[in-house]
Design a protein around this motif. Structure first.
Motif, PDB file in Angstrom:
ATOM      1  N   TRP A 130      13.603   5.019 -16.811  1.00 29.36           N
ATOM      2  CA  TRP A 130      13.806   5.027 -18.345  1.00 29.36           C
ATOM      3  C   TRP A 130      15.403   5.699 -18.621  1.00 29.36           C
ATOM      4  CZ3 TRP A 130      11.041   2.373 -21.607  1.00 29.36           C
ATOM      5  CH2 TRP A 130      10.075   1.957 -21.156  1.00 29.36           C
ATOM      6  N   ALA A 131      15.898   6.511 -17.820  1.00 32.72           N
ATOM      7  CA  ALA A 131      17.170   7.102 -18.123  1.00 32.72           C
ATOM      8  C   ALA A 131      18.182   5.901 -17.985  1.00 32.72           C
ATOM      9  CB  ALA A 131      17.419   8.167 -17.127  1.00 32.72           C
ATOM     10  N   ASN A 132      17.967   4.943 -16.674  1.00 29.97           N
ATOM     11  CA  ASN A 132      18.940   3.900 -16.680  1.00 29.97           C
ATOM     12  C   ASN A 132      18.879   2.862 -17.894  1.00 29.97           C
ATOM     13  OD1 ASN A 132      20.231   5.122 -14.554  1.00 29.97           O
ATOM     14  ND2 ASN A 132      18.729   3.978 -12.907  1.00 29.97           N
ATOM     15  N   ALA A 133      17.241   2.520 -18.328  1.00 33.13           N
ATOM     16  CA  ALA A 133      17.317   1.647 -19.030  1.00 33.13           C
ATOM     17  C   ALA A 133      17.845   2.122 -20.714  1.00 33.13           C
ATOM     18  CB  ALA A 133      15.881   1.724 -19.580  1.00 33.13           C
ATOM     19  N   GLN A 134      17.601   3.399 -20.930  1.00 31.89           N
ATOM     20  CA  GLN A 134      18.452   3.988 -22.065  1.00 31.89           C
ATOM     21  C   GLN A 134      19.965   3.954 -22.093  1.00 31.89           C
ATOM     22  OE1 GLN A 134      16.473   5.723 -24.863  1.00 31.89           O
ATOM     23  NE2 GLN A 134      18.239   5.128 -25.902  1.00 31.89           N
ATOM     24  N   ARG A 135      20.484   4.139 -21.032  1.00 32.06           N
ATOM     25  CA  ARG A 135      22.226   4.143 -20.738  1.00 32.06           C
ATOM     26  C   ARG A 135      22.202   2.792 -21.049  1.00 32.06           C
ATOM     27  NH1 ARG A 135      25.053   8.106 -18.174  1.00 32.06           N
ATOM     28  NH2 ARG A 135      26.903   7.477 -17.439  1.00 32.06           N
ATOM     29  N   LEU A 136      21.790   1.896 -20.317  1.00 35.16           N
ATOM     30  CA  LEU A 136      22.315   0.493 -20.396  1.00 35.16           C
ATOM     31  C   LEU A 136      22.178  -0.053 -21.895  1.00 35.16           C
ATOM     32  CD1 LEU A 136      23.414  -2.195 -19.058  1.00 35.16           C
ATOM     33  CD2 LEU A 136      20.995  -2.822 -18.561  1.00 35.16           C
TER      34      LEU A 136
ATOM     35  N   ARG B 121       0.893  -1.276   0.138  1.00 33.12           N
ATOM     36  CA  ARG B 121       0.079  -0.122   0.134  1.00 33.12           C
ATOM     37  C   ARG B 121       0.891   1.291  -0.184  1.00 33.12           C
ATOM     38  NH1 ARG B 121      -4.205  -0.011   4.896  1.00 33.12           N
ATOM     39  NH2 ARG B 121      -4.888   1.761   3.628  1.00 33.12           N
ATOM     40  N   VAL B 122       1.926   1.248   0.791  1.00 33.49           N
ATOM     41  CA  VAL B 122       2.926   2.620   0.985  1.00 33.49           C
ATOM     42  C   VAL B 122       3.591   2.408  -0.589  1.00 33.49           C
ATOM     43  CG1 VAL B 122       4.972   3.486   1.923  1.00 33.49           C
ATOM     44  CG2 VAL B 122       2.852   2.252   3.401  1.00 33.49           C
ATOM     45  N   ALA B 123       4.065   1.421  -1.159  1.00 32.34           N
ATOM     46  CA  ALA B 123       4.837   1.433  -2.389  1.00 32.34           C
ATOM     47  C   ALA B 123       3.844   1.919  -3.330  1.00 32.34           C
ATOM     48  CB  ALA B 123       5.408   0.083  -2.764  1.00 32.34           C
ATOM     49  N   LEU B 124       2.620   1.367  -3.301  1.00 26.73           N
ATOM     50  CA  LEU B 124       1.603   2.176  -4.394  1.00 26.73           C
ATOM     51  C   LEU B 124       1.631   3.763  -4.519  1.00 26.73           C
ATOM     52  CD1 LEU B 124      -0.620   1.446  -6.602  1.00 26.73           C
ATOM     53  CD2 LEU B 124      -2.007   1.149  -4.764  1.00 26.73           C
ATOM     54  N   ARG B 125       1.454   4.042  -3.224  1.00 22.94           N
ATOM     55  CA  ARG B 125       1.444   5.524  -2.758  1.00 22.94           C
ATOM     56  C   ARG B 125       2.547   6.397  -3.351  1.00 22.94           C
ATOM     57  NH1 ARG B 125       3.053   8.338   1.275  1.00 22.94           N
ATOM     58  NH2 ARG B 125       2.834   6.849   2.931  1.00 22.94           N
ATOM     59  N   LEU B 126       3.787   5.849  -2.939  1.00 25.11           N
ATOM     60  CA  LEU B 126       5.133   6.514  -3.217  1.00 25.11           C
ATOM     61  C   LEU B 126       5.284   6.400  -4.834  1.00 25.11           C
ATOM     62  CD1 LEU B 126       7.344   5.108  -0.550  1.00 25.11           C
ATOM     63  CD2 LEU B 126       6.356   7.095  -0.674  1.00 25.11           C
ATOM     64  N   MET B 127       4.668   5.290  -5.390  1.00 22.49           N
ATOM     65  CA  MET B 127       4.878   5.234  -6.826  1.00 22.49           C
ATOM     66  C   MET B 127       4.285   6.454  -7.614  1.00 22.49           C
ATOM     67  SD  MET B 127       3.773   2.181  -9.245  1.00 22.49           S
ATOM     68  CE  MET B 127       1.967   2.448  -9.360  1.00 22.49           C
ATOM     69  N   GLN B 128       3.029   6.679  -7.024  1.00 20.39           N
ATOM     70  CA  GLN B 128       2.217   7.979  -7.571  1.00 20.39           C
ATOM     71  C   GLN B 128       2.873   9.214  -6.996  1.00 20.39           C
ATOM     72  OE1 GLN B 128      -2.214   6.963  -7.070  1.00 20.39           O
ATOM     73  NE2 GLN B 128      -1.290   5.455  -5.882  1.00 20.39           N
ATOM     74  N   GLU B 129       3.447   9.187  -5.942  1.00 22.02           N
ATOM     75  CA  GLU B 129       3.867  10.445  -5.310  1.00 22.02           C
ATOM     76  C   GLU B 129       5.249  10.951  -6.059  1.00 22.02           C
ATOM     77  OE1 GLU B 129       1.951  10.292  -0.928  1.00 22.02           O
ATOM     78  OE2 GLU B 129       4.358  10.177  -1.336  1.00 22.02           O
ATOM     79  N   ARG B 130       5.854  10.134  -6.387  1.00 24.26           N
ATOM     80  CA  ARG B 130       7.318  10.102  -6.879  1.00 24.26           C
ATOM     81  C   ARG B 130       7.491   9.881  -8.605  1.00 24.26           C
ATOM     82  NH1 ARG B 130      10.897   7.125  -2.572  1.00 24.26           N
ATOM     83  NH2 ARG B 130       9.968   8.350  -0.670  1.00 24.26           N
ATOM     84  N   PRO B 131       6.756  10.677  -9.268  1.00 17.18           N
ATOM     85  CA  PRO B 131       7.151  10.270 -10.824  1.00 17.18           C
ATOM     86  C   PRO B 131       8.376  10.328 -11.245  1.00 17.18           C
ATOM     87  CG  PRO B 131       6.046  12.570 -10.728  1.00 17.18           C
ATOM     88  CD  PRO B 131       6.294  11.844  -9.071  1.00 17.18           C
ATOM     89  N   GLU B 132       9.469  10.832 -10.429  1.00 17.79           N
ATOM     90  CA  GLU B 132      10.830  11.018 -10.769  1.00 17.79           C
ATOM     91  C   GLU B 132      11.364   9.571 -10.800  1.00 17.79           C
ATOM     92  OE1 GLU B 132       9.511  12.242  -8.143  1.00 17.79           O
ATOM     93  OE2 GLU B 132      10.587  11.983  -6.205  1.00 17.79           O
ATOM     94  N   LEU B 133      10.873   8.472 -10.158  1.00 11.97           N
ATOM     95  CA  LEU B 133      11.256   7.204 -10.227  1.00 11.97           C
ATOM     96  C   LEU B 133      11.309   6.881 -11.684  1.00 11.97           C
ATOM     97  CD1 LEU B 133       9.971   5.639  -7.099  1.00 11.97           C
ATOM     98  CD2 LEU B 133      12.039   6.475  -7.382  1.00 11.97           C
ATOM     99  N   ARG B 134      10.042   7.173 -12.051  1.00  8.40           N
ATOM    100  CA  ARG B 134       9.802   6.649 -13.570  1.00  8.40           C
ATOM    101  C   ARG B 134      10.960   7.033 -14.660  1.00  8.40           C
ATOM    102  NH1 ARG B 134       4.366   8.016 -15.806  1.00  8.40           N
ATOM    103  NH2 ARG B 134       4.077   8.107 -13.430  1.00  8.40           N
ATOM    104  N   GLU B 135      11.239   8.354 -14.350  1.00  9.34           N
ATOM    105  CA  GLU B 135      12.149   9.052 -15.161  1.00  9.34           C
ATOM    106  C   GLU B 135      13.582   8.576 -15.154  1.00  9.34           C
ATOM    107  OE1 GLU B 135      11.559  13.314 -14.173  1.00  9.34           O
ATOM    108  OE2 GLU B 135       9.414  13.203 -14.642  1.00  9.34           O
ATOM    109  N   ARG B 136      13.784   8.302 -13.879  1.00  8.24           N
ATOM    110  CA  ARG B 136      15.167   7.540 -13.515  1.00  8.24           C
ATOM    111  C   ARG B 136      15.282   6.425 -14.291  1.00  8.24           C
ATOM    112  NH1 ARG B 136      19.874   9.310 -12.721  1.00  8.24           N
ATOM    113  NH2 ARG B 136      21.022   7.148 -12.747  1.00  8.24           N
TER     114      ARG B 136
END
Lengths: 399, 80
Positions: free
Chosen positions: A302-308, A285-300
């Motif tokens: 994808w940046a890592n995916a692109q780099r690798l 439940r907390v992870a689901l909330r943090l996932m929504q509160e922190r869109p920067e995780l998603r950006e990070r």
């Protein structure tokens, strides 16, 4: 003749790996140091094969919530969701997931496997039809086999082939369930959901999408490939897991069909197993909330995916068709793949070794998955571990 | 509506390039143990039959099929 005869190929492979001193399947994580580092089979490595996409496994708030639930509610529910195993937390999580997906109904399962397998085996039964993507996950195949519906495959991500198969079904499309995934787990490629939705709307039937590997990654809210493709209205059932982006274990199905509330009592993988432990529900439940509160995780992520992706491609390896948090290196020769998996471990990178039939073709894969928690330096160390394999040999192995 | 013999004839045509060299195809040929088809090749065989007859062949029939005869029988049932 004995019951064990059919396992001979497996026994032979295991013996072969034993002789080579390599055991890629069930490698032991002796000590987990962080979401991205561990000691595996005696080697300190960067974890590049965990599905810990958002890196939330050590999130202090998640751990605190899990510890509180553990202390207050005990270690387990000791019962089925249908009997004594539905706690307030399970109901709250179902409501929170439904709200996140903007759907009316949600079922929480004990694992992602139970969710996908349970929905696949229950929605379509004898006399009904399942049309599924050929590269669907084992949990989907297991489910549809159990359900007893007629099962028809279409070529992976080939919408023209899907359309051909729906056309052949004629009036039977009225009781047909189409099953696809958002991001495919082995190569990380995405389903062409906009086109699939169009074909579904033209021929009829219901559509179920497994977003296990795309939750928290795509779409403006992070709901997955269907949201990114703007076709959520065409998706009847979305299934997924807590064991990847949300860093725990468990599964879900969300839908706007009111029948889901009754269907839950027909799903054997929901009824005949114990419900998730309260601590699991609390951290999810907390992870689901943090996932929504922190869109920067998603950006990070994808940046890592692109780099690798760029790094491995630059070295001459044959990588997946599109950039994704799953970056798979294809290796034609199985023995080469095993040897390289072992050398990567020695070079400080843990990746997944995938051999047929788990891989989609007759090739083997060194499957990497990145996390938002990886630093640039860690991604570079993974690339460097691959670089030491000698990329010119990589090209030879694929010729 | 195609019958048993139509299916049999088509299966032989499709199987020819798949089968191991030197194996003579007949109704009793076993697809996997005798002709050496891999599971991917069995799927390819099924797809080619589907396309030729423009029909739908569910995977469910596969566990009951060992020989060319078994396959033609199942296909006749499906189209009937």
């Amino acid at each position: 003749m004995s019951l064990f005869d059919k396992f001979k190929p497996l026994i032979d492979i295991r013996a072969e790996l034993d002789r080579a001193g390599v055991m890629p399947f069930g490698a032991v994580t002796e000590k987990i140091l962080s979401p991205t580092e561990a000691i595996v089979n005696g080697h300190k490595v960067i974890l590049a094969g965990t599905n810990n996409y958002l890196g939330l496994t050590f999130e202090p708030e998640c751990i605190e919530a899990a510890q509180k639930a553990l202390a207050e509610q005990g270690t387990g529910t000791t019962g089925s969701r249908m009997a004594n195993g539905t706690f307030a937390g399970h109901v709250a999580l179902e409501q929170e997931l439904a709200a996140f997906f903007a759907r009316q109904h949600c079922i929480v399962f004990s694992t992602g496997y139970a969710a996908t397998m349970g929905m696949g085996s229950t929605l379509a039964g004898p006399g009904d039809v399942i049309v599924l993507d050929a590269d669907s996950h084992a949990s989907i195949y297991d489910g549809v086999r159990l359900g007893g519906a007629d099962v028809v495959r279409f070529k992976h991500n080939d919408v023209a082939d899907l359309e051909k198969r729906l056309r052949r079904l004629g009036e039977r499309t009225a009781n047909t369930l189409i099953i696809v995934e958002g991001i495919y787990s082995m190569l990380g490629d995405q389903a062409p959901l906009a086109d699939i939705a169009e074909v579904k709307n033209k021929y009829g039937g219901l559509l179920m999408v497994d977003e296990a590997h795309s939750l928290g990654m795509l779409g403006s809210h992070g709901r997955g490939v269907a949201e990114a493709a703007r076709v959520e209205a065409a998706v009847d059932f979305t299934v997924g897991t807590f064991s990847k982006s949300l860093g725990a274990i468990g599964g879900y199905c969300v839908s706007d069909h009111p029948e889901l509330e009754a269907i839950r009592f027909a799903i054997r993988s929901y009824i005949f197993t114990a419900s998730p432990s309260p601590s699991i529900i609390a951290s999810t439940r907390v992870a689901l909330r943090l996932m929504q509160e922190r869109p920067e995780l998603r950006e990070r992520l994808w940046a890592n995916a692109q780099r690798l992706y760029d790094g491995l491609k630059g070295l001459g390896f044959q990588v997946s068709p599109q950039v994704s948090p799953v970056v798979a290196v294809t290796i034609k020769d199985r023995d080469q793949a095993i040897a390289w998996w072992s050398r990567l471990l020695h070079n400080g990178a843990y990746v997944n070794l995938v051999m047929p039939p788990a891989s989609p073709t007759t090739d083997s894969l060194l499957r990497c998955s990145v996390s938002a928690a990886h630093s640039d330096a860690q991604i570079d160390r993974i690339i460097s571990a691959f670089a030491q394999l000698n990329p010119s040999t990589a090209q030879e192995a694929n010729n | 509506m195609p019958d048993y013999n139509d299916f049999l004839e088509r299966i032989f045509v499709i199987l020819k390039p798949f089968a191991k060299k030197g194996v003579i195809l007949n109704e009793n040929s076993e697809l996997v143990t005798e002709l050496g088809l891999t599971s991917l090749q069995v799927m390819e065989l099924i797809e080619q039959i589907e396309d030729h007859f423009d029909m739908s062949i569910p995977l469910n029939i596969l566990p009951d099929i060992r020989t060319v005869h078994d396959l033609a029988t199942q296909l006749e049932k499906l189209s009937g």
